[in-house]
Design a protein around this motif. Structure first.
Motif, PDB file in Angstrom:
ATOM      1  N   VAL A 139      17.286  44.173  -5.899  1.00 40.18           N
ATOM      2  CA  VAL A 139      16.681  45.489  -6.093  1.00 40.18           C
ATOM      3  C   VAL A 139      15.869  45.871  -4.862  1.00 40.18           C
ATOM      4  O   VAL A 139      15.878  47.028  -4.411  1.00 40.18           O
ATOM      5  N   LEU A 179      20.710  51.340  -9.526  1.00 42.48           N
ATOM      6  CA  LEU A 179      20.178  50.351 -10.466  1.00 42.48           C
ATOM      7  C   LEU A 179      20.951  50.310 -11.782  1.00 42.48           C
ATOM      8  O   LEU A 179      20.898  49.289 -12.481  1.00 42.48           O
ATOM      9  N   LEU A 238      22.511  42.125 -10.263  1.00 39.86           N
ATOM     10  CA  LEU A 238      21.499  43.158 -10.396  1.00 39.86           C
ATOM     11  C   LEU A 238      21.003  43.118 -11.836  1.00 39.86           C
ATOM     12  O   LEU A 238      21.679  42.556 -12.713  1.00 39.86           O
TER      13      LEU A 238
END
Length: 308
Positions: free
Chosen positions: A89, A240, A261
């Motif tokens: 991230v 995201l 992720l």
């Protein structure tokens, strides 16, 4: 001399006309019109979010439904794979300006009507209509160790790169493919923003002899500040929450978890390991990350806009 108040109005003590109060129905009309949207947000957004946060404080397996406090969050941050996901991230945040600058510059060239701009407009948007599964499959072939890209590199004397098998390269490869596949939507938003830009400012800058970089910095960027803020936030949210398909098809989180992720980690915990409470905790962390990063981006962009 104090003018008499028109019909339907009264005067204040100093003689200033005071508007008559609107009927109650007129004052409530805006709230009635907003009510359906508010109910949809409450029922389908905020209420499930609150349930998910509450569920993250319960246990899995033998402790299903029992309160465990912050145990799930402690386990999350003790998990090296989740820490890799958080590190990735951070890479996304650092790469975000590049992901926004690419469609911004391309939209600028299209707006300035470079030769072939109509053709480029349609070609640049084409990847946005492709499924992530199709995009991932295509790039799996192109980026294979013995694939076309490495053969081209070999032809010019560059050693082949293991684009999807090297833990130091794979995450940047997947992010690059995601940017290629999705920048068409940001391009459309930028073009819509250009439609609101005052052409007189561009003409004035050209008359003063400003170069293209100066026009971009002093005219286009300030004029599109709100559009840039919107693209920054939506691009970050997309990175995201919309890369699951590419990660699943291209790397399956590997090698060694280097392309994890948070959204992929959530799917593994819920869909593979049957740990919904831990997945809820990871979802809560992801929501907080998006909230903090989004607010920080808007604050920084607003401050830079005031300084300019």
């Amino acid at each position: 001399m104090v003018r008499p108040a028109p019909a339907g109005r009264t005067n204040d003590a100093d003689g200033t006309p005071r508007r008559a109060r609107r009927p109650l129905g007129d004052r409530l009309a805006p709230f009635v019109l907003l009510l359906p949207a508010i109910l949809i947000i409450l029922v389908f957004r905020l209420w499930p979010l609150a349930l998910g946060v509450n569920f993250s404080f319960t246990g899995d397996g033998d402790r299903d439904g029992t309160s465990v406090g912050f145990d799930n969050y402690v386990e999350l941050f003790d998990d090296p794979v989740f820490r890799i996901a958080l590190r990735n991230v951070g890479w996304l945040v650092l790469l975000l300006p590049v992901a926004v600058a690419i469609p911004g510059l391309l939209a600028t060239f299209i707006f300035l009507r470079v030769p072939g701009h109509r053709f480029y407009r349609s070609v640049y948007f084409f990847p946005a209509v492709l499924s992530p599964v199709i995009v991932g499959s295509i790039f799996n072939l192109l980026l294979a160790f013995d694939g076309p890209l490495n053969r081209v590199l070999g032809a010019v004397g560059i050693a082949p790169v293991d684009w999807l098998g090297d833990s130091k390269v794979a995450i940047f490869t997947v992010v690059g493919v995601h940017v290629w596949a999705t920048f068409g939507m940001a391009l459309v938003v930028f073009l819509a923003g250009f439609a609101t830009l005052d052409p007189a400012l561009l003409d004035a800058a050209r008359s003063d002899g400003a170069s293209l970089p100066q026009v971009i910095r002093h005219v286009i960027v300030p004029g599109l500040s709100r559009t840039i803020q919107f693209v920054f936030v939506t691009t970050m949210i997309g990175m995201l929450t919309s890369m699951f398909g590419l990660i699943f098809v291209m790397t399956s989180g590997g090698p060694g978890g280097s392309t994890y992720l948070p959204e992929y980690y959530i799917w593994i915990q819920q869909g593979q390991l049957n740990r919904p409470a831990l997945a809820s905790a990871a979802s809560t962390v992801l929501f907080l990350l998006m909230l903090v990063v989004g607010l920080a981006q808007v604050a920084l962009l607003r401050r830079s806009g005031r300084e300019d």
